[in-house]
Design an enzyme around this catalytic site. Sequence first.
Site, short mmCIF file in Angstrom:
data_model
loop_
_atom_site.label_atom_id
_atom_site.label_comp_id
_atom_site.label_asym_id
_atom_site.label_seq_id
_atom_site.Cartn_x
_atom_site.Cartn_y
_atom_site.Cartn_z
N LYS A 58 1.75 -8.99 -7.37
CA LYS A 58 2.82 -9.18 -8.36
C LYS A 58 2.73 -10.53 -9.09
CE LYS A 58 5.89 -5.61 -7.29
NZ LYS A 58 5.70 -5.20 -5.89
N GLU A 68 14.39 -7.87 -12.09
CA GLU A 68 14.94 -6.93 -11.12
C GLU A 68 14.00 -6.93 -9.92
OE1 GLU A 68 12.76 -6.02 -13.38
OE2 GLU A 68 11.39 -4.97 -12.05
N SER A 87 -2.90 -3.95 -2.00
CA SER A 87 -1.94 -4.60 -2.90
C SER A 87 -1.13 -5.72 -2.28
CB SER A 87 -1.00 -3.55 -3.50
OG SER A 87 -0.31 -2.84 -2.49
C1 LIG Z 1 5.73 -3.84 -5.51
C2 LIG Z 1 4.58 -3.43 -4.70
C3 LIG Z 1 3.89 -2.21 -4.95
C4 LIG Z 1 4.36 -1.20 -5.95
O1 LIG Z 1 4.37 -1.66 -7.27
P1 LIG Z 1 3.28 -1.21 -8.35
O2 LIG Z 1 3.83 -1.70 -9.63
O3 LIG Z 1 3.17 0.28 -8.29
O4 LIG Z 1 2.00 -1.86 -7.98
C5 LIG Z 1 2.77 -1.92 -4.19
N1 LIG Z 1 2.34 -2.76 -3.22
C6 LIG Z 1 2.96 -3.93 -2.96
C7 LIG Z 1 2.43 -4.80 -1.89
C8 LIG Z 1 4.09 -4.30 -3.69
O5 LIG Z 1 4.71 -5.47 -3.41
#
Ligand SMILES: *Cc1c(COP(=O)(O)O)cnc(C)c1O
Length: 396
Positions: A89, A111, A377
């Site tokens: 993020k 948000e 992610s």
């Molecule tokens: C917020 C988040 C997501 C989901 O958000 P996307 O916009 O779909 O990437 C996925 N993995 C993690 C670790 C997150 O913090």
Amino acid sequence: MEIAVDERGYYGEFGGAFIPEMLYPNVEELKRRYLSIMEEPDFQRRFRQLLRDYVGRPSPLYLAERLSNHYGATIYLKREDLNHTGAHKINNTIGQILLAQKLGKTRIIAETGAGQHGVATATVCALMGLQCIVYMGAVDIQRQAPNVARMRMLGAEVRPATSGSQTLKDATNEAIRDWINHPEETHYIIGSVVGPHPYPDMVARFQSVISEEMKWQLLEHTGNSDPDLVIACVGGGSNAAGAFYHYLNTPAVRLVAVEAAGKGIHSGHSAATSVLGTKGVIHGSRTLLMQTDDGQIIEPYSISAGLDYPGIGPMHAHLIKTGRAEAVSITDDEALNAAFSLTRTEGIIPALETAHALAALDKLSFKKTDIMVVCLSGRGDKDLAAYIEYLDSHGL
Ligand SMILES: *Cc1c(COP(=O)(O)O)cnc(C)c1O
């Protein structure tokens, strides 16, 4: 046909900008200026420098050998979990805070669901000395206490959204309301590839650093910059958009979008938008969303707060509907199992969102010679409560 957003913000039939009149000046200004600002050498220099020295990029591309042996193919993990604040993020919030400064904005709103985007936004506001207000569902404030504490420590004000289910969609509504009331001085940092044009394209471009790095890293590792598959979880779809971006127009690379099936796709407790969603408008863009026949939003559910969203970004709606991307749905239990499996084969504790992408390895067909990249992610620290419950209930 090339996959790219058109001038009006559409990917095929999805996208656009459906906004109240009060927001026209803000969204128009963004639309008019985002590309030229992003191309300015000074902007690029600052963005790249912060990604390197502050976020810690490039994030490693790690060959997961024991995981590869288990599945009988070659699996790389793109380590976004090693970024500052623990997920992808921050790539987007760094980009948007620099853009907000160029637009002369002094007040930042955002948000947040699980609090990851709120923390990433509060972090860059602290870094730049800007006022920060984060809207968060009252239920999520209860569930995600450590992230609320982080945001407060960073100097952000966390405002509870008390309407509806008091979760992410309600926080988004509150943020939009705030923006309407303070349009002059405020920039709204949206946390995923959702919202009115130009947000989905802008956020995808900031996150595209993920696949930009994957290309040269794969070339170094394997002699070929293209993998056979790229796998990523999708809430709104920003980490997936970043991981897919530079492969969108390379059809030989399979793109796999993994969403949350909660307690089961048809259990009534799910966030499997690509299966259950129909065309409609949510938070400013035309996309697939979970709604009743008369257009009421159906409350989504997933064990992972980051995937618990009733819509999906318009790029992903287009990719899935045209067959360019494959959609896989993963239940809570499958995700939990995958989280433990990765932890015990590789010593990496993933976020629950990420665990959905890993669980897709059990559902996909692939060849022994295939090279796959899973977008890791985020890290799992924020999900320890759910993992402890699993440990206890499974006698581990
Ligand atoms: C917020 C988040 C997501 C989901 O958000 P996307 O916009 O779909 O990437 C996925 N993995 C993690 C670790 C997150 O913090």
